[in-house]
Design a protein around this motif. Sequence first.
Motif, PDB file in Angstrom:
ATOM      1  N   ARG A   1     -69.048  17.935 -22.066  1.00 12.30           N
ATOM      2  CA  ARG A   1     -69.772  17.108 -21.110  1.00 12.30           C
ATOM      3  C   ARG A   1     -70.601  16.042 -21.815  1.00 12.30           C
ATOM      4  O   ARG A   1     -71.138  16.263 -22.895  1.00 12.30           O
ATOM      5  CB  ARG A   1     -70.635  17.969 -20.197  1.00 12.30           C
ATOM      6  CG  ARG A   1     -71.773  18.677 -20.869  1.00 12.30           C
ATOM      7  CD  ARG A   1     -72.352  19.717 -19.951  1.00 12.30           C
ATOM      8  NE  ARG A   1     -73.795  19.801 -20.073  1.00 12.30           N
ATOM      9  CZ  ARG A   1     -74.541  20.499 -19.268  1.00 12.30           C
ATOM     10  NH1 ARG A   1     -73.996  21.167 -18.276  1.00 12.30           N
ATOM     11  NH2 ARG A   1     -75.841  20.534 -19.429  1.00 12.30           N
ATOM     12  N   ARG A   2     -70.668  14.875 -21.197  1.00 12.94           N
ATOM     13  CA  ARG A   2     -71.449  13.772 -21.754  1.00 12.94           C
ATOM     14  C   ARG A   2     -72.815  13.753 -21.106  1.00 12.94           C
ATOM     15  O   ARG A   2     -72.935  13.759 -19.891  1.00 12.94           O
ATOM     16  CB  ARG A   2     -70.750  12.440 -21.520  1.00 12.94           C
ATOM     17  CG  ARG A   2     -69.498  12.289 -22.376  1.00 12.94           C
ATOM     18  CD  ARG A   2     -68.960  10.885 -22.333  1.00 12.94           C
ATOM     19  NE  ARG A   2     -69.854   9.966 -23.037  1.00 12.94           N
ATOM     20  CZ  ARG A   2     -70.005   8.683 -22.695  1.00 12.94           C
ATOM     21  NH1 ARG A   2     -69.346   8.183 -21.678  1.00 12.94           N
ATOM     22  NH2 ARG A   2     -70.823   7.908 -23.373  1.00 12.94           N
ATOM     23  N   GLU A   3     -73.834  13.719 -21.952  1.00 11.87           N
ATOM     24  CA  GLU A   3     -75.207  13.720 -21.475  1.00 11.87           C
ATOM     25  C   GLU A   3     -75.931  12.493 -22.004  1.00 11.87           C
ATOM     26  O   GLU A   3     -75.829  12.165 -23.186  1.00 11.87           O
ATOM     27  CB  GLU A   3     -75.947  14.959 -21.968  1.00 11.87           C
ATOM     28  CG  GLU A   3     -75.337  16.257 -21.522  1.00 11.87           C
ATOM     29  CD  GLU A   3     -76.003  17.458 -22.160  1.00 11.87           C
ATOM     30  OE1 GLU A   3     -75.938  18.527 -21.544  1.00 11.87           O
ATOM     31  OE2 GLU A   3     -76.606  17.329 -23.258  1.00 11.87           O
ATOM     32  N   MET A   4     -76.679  11.835 -21.122  1.00 10.59           N
ATOM     33  CA  MET A   4     -77.526  10.739 -21.553  1.00 10.59           C
ATOM     34  C   MET A   4     -78.932  11.300 -21.734  1.00 10.59           C
ATOM     35  O   MET A   4     -79.527  11.840 -20.807  1.00 10.59           O
ATOM     36  CB  MET A   4     -77.542   9.590 -20.546  1.00 10.59           C
ATOM     37  CG  MET A   4     -78.270   8.368 -21.090  1.00 10.59           C
ATOM     38  SD  MET A   4     -78.068   6.890 -20.074  1.00 10.59           S
ATOM     39  CE  MET A   4     -79.368   7.152 -18.889  1.00 10.59           C
ATOM     40  N   LEU A   5     -79.453  11.191 -22.947  1.00  7.07           N
ATOM     41  CA  LEU A   5     -80.771  11.690 -23.293  1.00  7.07           C
ATOM     42  C   LEU A   5     -81.833  10.625 -23.035  1.00  7.07           C
ATOM     43  O   LEU A   5     -81.713   9.492 -23.502  1.00  7.07           O
ATOM     44  CB  LEU A   5     -80.806  12.076 -24.777  1.00  7.07           C
ATOM     45  CG  LEU A   5     -82.171  12.454 -25.351  1.00  7.07           C
ATOM     46  CD1 LEU A   5     -82.653  13.768 -24.761  1.00  7.07           C
ATOM     47  CD2 LEU A   5     -82.099  12.532 -26.870  1.00  7.07           C
TER      48      LEU A   5
END
Length: 128
Positions: free
Chosen positions: A63-67
Amino acid sequence: WWPLVEKGIEYVINKTKAPFTASDVKGYCVKNFAWLIITSDMAGTYAGCTVVAESDLDNFSKRREMLIWVAYSKVPGAAEYTTERLETVAKDHGFGYLVFHSPRPGWVRRAKKLGFTLRERVYEKKLG
């Protein structure tokens, strides 16, 4: 752009006792490892900034997460508007999740109100 946001970024770093400097944040933005989003009020006046990056908090899933790395606002209550804006930016760039971490206990209730759920707590022990 840097003179506009530097003091706010330094404020957040000092408040959270972060292990990085404002120069580190600037360097990551300049190298395109992080992205600066400047927020203005309805009159177009600078109201704050958010620095985001692709998260490496979960290296085991796909999964791609934007921090949300650093977030600063001169306007009280801006977290709701900023979160909505960041959700749109994240979706537009193919991220499925928006994540942040903070040592400040006040974020426990606030994060829940903004739609975030607690995933884990991180503890550390300094060695040496």
